[in-house]
Design a protein around this motif. Structure first.
Motif, short mmCIF file in Angstrom:
data_model
loop_
_atom_site.label_atom_id
_atom_site.label_comp_id
_atom_site.label_asym_id
_atom_site.label_seq_id
_atom_site.Cartn_x
_atom_site.Cartn_y
_atom_site.Cartn_z
N SER A 149 7.07 -9.73 7.42
CA SER A 149 6.09 -10.25 6.45
C SER A 149 4.77 -9.49 6.52
CB SER A 149 5.84 -11.74 6.70
OG SER A 149 7.03 -12.46 6.53
N ASP A 150 4.26 -9.23 7.72
CA ASP A 150 2.96 -8.55 7.87
C ASP A 150 2.99 -7.15 7.24
OD1 ASP A 150 1.96 -10.76 9.17
OD2 ASP A 150 2.20 -9.90 11.18
N GLU A 151 4.07 -6.41 7.47
CA GLU A 151 4.17 -5.07 6.92
C GLU A 151 4.33 -5.11 5.39
OE1 GLU A 151 5.33 -5.94 9.86
OE2 GLU A 151 4.36 -4.45 11.12
N LEU A 152 5.11 -6.07 4.91
CA LEU A 152 5.28 -6.20 3.47
C LEU A 152 3.95 -6.56 2.79
CD1 LEU A 152 8.68 -8.09 3.47
CD2 LEU A 152 8.31 -5.73 2.70
N ARG A 153 3.15 -7.43 3.44
CA ARG A 153 1.83 -7.78 2.90
C ARG A 153 0.93 -6.54 2.91
NH1 ARG A 153 2.17 -11.85 6.14
NH2 ARG A 153 2.95 -13.75 5.27
N ALA A 154 0.92 -5.80 4.01
CA ALA A 154 0.08 -4.60 4.12
C ALA A 154 0.44 -3.57 3.06
CB ALA A 154 0.21 -4.00 5.52
N ALA A 155 1.71 -3.53 2.67
CA ALA A 155 2.15 -2.59 1.65
C ALA A 155 1.92 -3.12 0.23
CB ALA A 155 3.64 -2.27 1.86
N GLY A 156 1.39 -4.36 0.13
CA GLY A 156 1.12 -4.95 -1.17
C GLY A 156 2.34 -5.50 -1.87
#
Length: 176
Positions: free
Chosen positions: A167-174
């Motif tokens: 989730s954190d990486e997906l959020r960071a990637a927008g």
């Protein structure tokens, strides 16, 4: 408050087929306790839904509902509902792609295609037969939770394996 551990991906109990609640179990103390445990556990983990197999109980019982949820901030409110022995049928051919997460697959999200509109039949905790049409995010939640009753977790339904990650990486990637 009875907050129970949630089984995680890899536990073989999550792959088992849940059994139907029998007539003598409706309105029982055990069923009421299971529903309280599901409600408390779902709330403590900020879930949108929870199925009995996720807490190690192989019965066809699901609870879902949210007023607001930090894991799904854009989701509309959904009234709390307890489904026992649910049956879902798609209405029409329309599907919708959406991001899903799961309390049994913590920290990960993936895009899953689900029926946009479904006919939902179930029994409530007293044993009364219920039926309604559900759409959108509510239909997604119902399908996701009912999958648990068949031993299916959302990563098996990914539309594209590249649309799966933390989730954190997906959020960071927008993406979320």
């Amino acid at each position: 408050m009875s907050v129970l551990p949630v089984l995680r991906l890899g536990d073989p109990r999550l792959r088992e087929q849940a059994v139907a609640v029998e007539e003598h179990q409706f309105a029982s103390t055990q069923l009421r306790q299971l529903i309280h445990d599901l409600r408390d556990t779902m709330a403590a983990r900020d879930g949108a839904g929870l199925a009995a197999p996720q807490i190690g109980v192989p019965l066809q019982v699901v609870i879902f509902g949210i007023s607001s949820n930090s894991r799904y901030p854009e989701a509309p409110p959904i009234p709390e509902t307890v489904l026992i022995n649910p049956v879902i049928r798609p209405i029409g051919q329309a599907t919708q792609l959406g991001w899903e997460g799961c309390l049994s697959v913590p920290g990960l999200r993936g895009q899953v295609e689900r029926w946009q509109r479904i006919d939902l039949q179930w029994r409530d905790p007293s044993g009364t037969a219920r039926r309604r049409t559900v759409t959108g995010f509510e239909a997604r939640v119902v399908q996701h939770e009912c999958d648990h009753l068949d031993g299916v977790l959302f990563p098996e339904r990914l539309a594209d394996r590249r649309a799966f990650g933390f989730s954190d990486e997906l959020r960071a990637a927008g993406l979320l």
